[in-house]
Design a protein around this motif. Structure first.
Motif, PDB file in Angstrom:
ATOM      1  N   GLU A  58       0.829  -1.205   0.000  1.00 20.45           N
ATOM      2  CA  GLU A  58       0.000   0.000   0.000  1.00 20.45           C
ATOM      3  C   GLU A  58       0.862   1.255   0.000  1.00 20.45           C
ATOM      4  N   SER A  59       1.996   1.192   0.734  1.00 21.51           N
ATOM      5  CA  SER A  59       2.900   2.349   0.763  1.00 21.51           C
ATOM      6  C   SER A  59       3.506   2.595  -0.611  1.00 21.51           C
ATOM      7  N   VAL A  60       3.923   1.525  -1.282  1.00 17.53           N
ATOM      8  CA  VAL A  60       4.490   1.660  -2.626  1.00 17.53           C
ATOM      9  C   VAL A  60       3.441   2.223  -3.579  1.00 17.53           C
ATOM     10  N   GLU A  61       2.236   1.670  -3.493  1.00 15.90           N
ATOM     11  CA  GLU A  61       1.162   2.155  -4.376  1.00 15.90           C
ATOM     12  C   GLU A  61       0.828   3.615  -4.082  1.00 15.90           C
ATOM     13  N   ARG A  62       0.840   3.973  -2.779  1.00 20.74           N
ATOM     14  CA  ARG A  62       0.556   5.354  -2.416  1.00 20.74           C
ATOM     15  C   ARG A  62       1.660   6.286  -2.922  1.00 20.74           C
ATOM     16  N   SER A  63       2.928   5.851  -2.774  1.00 23.63           N
ATOM     17  CA  SER A  63       4.043   6.658  -3.267  1.00 23.63           C
ATOM     18  C   SER A  63       3.978   6.795  -4.780  1.00 23.63           C
ATOM     19  N   GLN A  64       3.613   5.712  -5.440  1.00 26.96           N
ATOM     20  CA  GLN A  64       3.484   5.752  -6.896  1.00 26.96           C
ATOM     21  C   GLN A  64       2.385   6.732  -7.307  1.00 26.96           C
ATOM     22  N   ALA A  65       1.253   6.680  -6.597  1.00 29.30           N
ATOM     23  CA  ALA A  65       0.152   7.592  -6.912  1.00 29.30           C
ATOM     24  C   ALA A  65       0.557   9.048  -6.677  1.00 29.30           C
ATOM     25  N   GLU A  66       1.286   9.292  -5.572  1.00 26.32           N
ATOM     26  CA  GLU A  66       1.744  10.659  -5.290  1.00 26.32           C
ATOM     27  C   GLU A  66       2.730  11.136  -6.353  1.00 26.32           C
ATOM     28  N   PHE A  67       3.602  10.230  -6.782  1.00 30.21           N
ATOM     29  CA  PHE A  67       4.560  10.579  -7.837  1.00 30.21           C
ATOM     30  C   PHE A  67       3.836  10.940  -9.134  1.00 30.21           C
ATOM     31  N   ILE A  68       2.861  10.122  -9.513  1.00 29.17           N
ATOM     32  CA  ILE A  68       2.095  10.397 -10.745  1.00 29.17           C
ATOM     33  C   ILE A  68       1.327  11.707 -10.615  1.00 29.17           C
ATOM     34  N   LEU A  86      10.086   6.920  -0.364  1.00 30.13           N
ATOM     35  CA  LEU A  86       9.616   5.548  -0.184  1.00 30.13           C
ATOM     36  C   LEU A  86      10.619   4.729   0.612  1.00 30.13           C
ATOM     37  N   SER A  87      11.910   4.942   0.310  1.00 29.47           N
ATOM     38  CA  SER A  87      12.959   4.206   1.016  1.00 29.47           C
ATOM     39  C   SER A  87      12.936   4.509   2.505  1.00 29.47           C
ATOM     40  N   GLU A  88      12.747   5.783   2.854  1.00 28.06           N
ATOM     41  CA  GLU A  88      12.672   6.153   4.270  1.00 28.06           C
ATOM     42  C   GLU A  88      11.492   5.475   4.936  1.00 28.06           C
ATOM     43  N   MET A  89      10.371   5.446   4.237  1.00 26.02           N
ATOM     44  CA  MET A  89       9.189   4.809   4.794  1.00 26.02           C
ATOM     45  C   MET A  89       9.412   3.304   4.962  1.00 26.02           C
TER      46      MET A  89
END
Length: 564
Positions: free
Chosen positions: A265-275, A359-362
């Motif tokens: 979910e964190s990766v998907e959230r980071s991806q969504a924020e990046f987009i 994302l890495s920090e998270m």
């Protein structure tokens, strides 16, 4: 007259009862019709005293004109008046009933199956034997066994459960029954053997020896039952272990799924924020372009209007009108310089890296949280470890409570027995472990060199030692204050984010696992996996030389404070 008749009736009835009681001892021959050769049916008597079935004699005389007795050939001038012989009729009926009962009883008896002992006196089919006689050396079914149960002479015979090969119960040498047991030679013998081959031996009756053997077998069976019970309990224990293992597996799976779901979910959230960041930059560029285009289009519209007015005036042939119109025209051209105006694509340099770093920090936070959970779990297996003075190198100093060790720069005069390290500055823990899991913590703060881990009990402790799993050591070390290495043979360099002040050591004997943790950072330092442990393991400590005071701090076995 009636009294005589009643008395005769009683005599006749009693005679019939006696005959009925004796019918089981008679054969069927006296009750067979001479003509049909079957048991009488409605028997009648001729004047000469012979008996026949009424139907049989009637048909016989119907065929032969001359009335003659088929038995004695006596001729009757006229056909006799035949009457039913009630006595013979009753006896024949009782015999027929008795025969049917015997036939029924015989059919109810079980026919012998392959492997079962059959009656030796039955004709086909052979019935299953009920008993064997040790005197007659024969086996009998229920019917043929009856004489042994009723006749006085046979009732004295010894009956046993049916067995095959009764001849094998006879002495091969003397042809006598094996009725004694020779305790000297541990074999069955007959009476004559006691005076020949087994003379002066110790004999007891078979019954007595069987009683003794049954007692021994009873004890053995009790022992067997106890072993069965222990194994049944062990099965329950193993099944329970499997159930607990399944519960642990389910719990671990659930925890793992939860962690990976959170990471996903964190990766998907980071991806969504990046987009969204990229899209917002693009939308800003589009808004800027739209504003400029709108302004340009407005100026173009105004210029076209001016151009139309100019062209209209310039095409007039009326000179006065042209001059008057020109004078009244208010032509104001746009003053904005569009030369320097442009819409540049947004810069995306570093956008991906910033998203990845975030994302890495998270993820690092999640990983640290997971390591804290794991460290808390292994700390549950904490054990009290003390140092064993009998194994300590003579250069080492141990505290009174055997919880601290350091190099003294002074060699003590100690007995150099097989358990003591003679060259390497090492010492073993007094406790040993050959199963299960255990965990302990060691403070290494202030030291520039040290070795920690576990070792087999049978390790070489003399001369120079190369620590490796092949030699029975599972250790990590610090050299020169900043070089960490797993002594895996060859060594594995370890890259640590921080310098640990306290190291936790965890061992799962059955799993073949040795793990090292930075306790304060809740981070995994290194794990030896797939180890094969076959003997006792001891904690192993190497404070390393003092190096002129640079490495004078002791290794301290610390109490385990469970992480929150």
């Amino acid at each position: 007259m009636s009294g005589v008749y009643q008395e005769n009736s009683r005599i006749s009835a009693k005679h019939c009862e006696d005959m009925s009681a004796a019918s089981c001892l008679l054969t069927e021959d006296p009750f067979l019709c001479p003509i049909c050769l079957d048991v009488f049916s409605d028997p009648v008597s001729t004047p000469c005293g012979h008996n026949f079935c009424k139907t049989c004699i009637t048909e016989h005389w119907n065929i032969n004109v001359q009335c003659q007795c088929p038995n004695c050939k006596e001729v009757f001038n006229m056909r006799p008046d035949l009457r039913v012989n009630s006595f013979i009729s009753e006896m024949a009926a009782q015999f027929r009933q008795s025969a049917q009962q015997k036939t029924s009883s015989r059919s109810e008896q079980q026919v012998s199956k392959p492997g079962e002992v059959s009656c030796e006196f039955c004709t086909a089919p052979k019935l299953k034997a009920m008993k064997s006689c040790l005197v007659c050396l024969s086996s009998y079914c229920e019917t043929h066994l009856e004489p042994h149960l009723t006749k006085p002479g046979l009732k004295r015979h010894q009956l046993i459960d049916p067995v095959d090969n009764l001849e094998g119960r006879m002495c091969m040498k003397h042809d006598k029954l094996l009725d004694l047991f020779c305790k000297t030679d541990q074999m069955c013998v007959c009476m004559l053997c006691t005076a020949s081959d087994h003379k002066a031996h110790n004999f007891v009756p078979l019954k007595e020896e069987c009683k003794e053997k049954k007692t021994a077998l009873g004890k053995k069976d009790t022992e067997i039952q106890q072993m069965i019970q222990k194994r049944q309990l062990k099965i329950q224990e193993i099944k329970r272990s499997v159930e607990l293992s399944q519960e642990d597996a389910d719990r671990e799976t659930a925890d793992g799924v939860q962690v990976f779901t959170a990471l996903k979910e964190s990766v998907e959230r980071s991806q969504a924020e990046f987009i969204d960041t990229i899209k917002e930059k693009q939308r800003k560029t589009e808004r800027q372009a739209e504003y400029s285009i709108k302004e340009l289009e407005q100026e173009i519209s105004e210029l076209k209007k001016m151009s139309s007015e100019v062209q209209q005036v310039s095409q007039s042939e009326d000179h006065l009108h042209l001059l008057q119109s020109f004078t009244s025209m208010n032509i104001v051209l746009p003053t904005k310089d569009w030369t320097e105006v442009s819409v540049r694509p947004p810069s995306y340099e570093g956008t991906v890296m910033r998203a990845v770093n975030q994302l890495s920090e998270m993820l690092n936070k999640q990983i640290k949280k997971q390591f804290q959970t794991e460290l808390k779990r292994v700390q549950q297996y904490a054990v009290d470890v003390t140092l064993d003075p009998d194994t300590a190198n003579p250069w080492l100093i141990l505290s009174n409570d055997c919880k601290q060790v350091l190099d003294s720069n002074v060699k003590k005069n100690l007995q150099d027995h097989s358990r003591r390290f003679s060259y390497c500055t090492s010492v073993l823990g007094k406790q040993s472990f050959s199963s299960g899991r255990f965990y302990y913590e060691v403070q290494v703060k202030g030291k520039s060199d040290w070795d920690l881990g576990v070792a087999r009990e049978s390790i070489n402790r003399k001369g120079k030692i190369t620590a490796s799993p092949q030699n029975g050591y599972w250790m990590i070390c610090l050299r020169n204050g900043n070089v960490y290495e797993a002594l895996a043979g060859p060594g594995v360099c370890l890259s640590l984010k921080s310098k640990p002040d306290k190291v936790g050591v965890f061992v799962d004997y059955e799993e073949g696992l040795v793990s090292f943790y930075d306790v304060d950072a809740a981070a995994l330092i290194y794990s030896f996996t797939g180890c094969s442990f076959t003997e006792k393991l001891h904690p192993c400590f190497g404070p390393s030389p003092n190096y002129g005071g640079k490495n004078s701090a002791p290794l301290i076995i610390s109490p385990v404070n469970h992480t929150e």
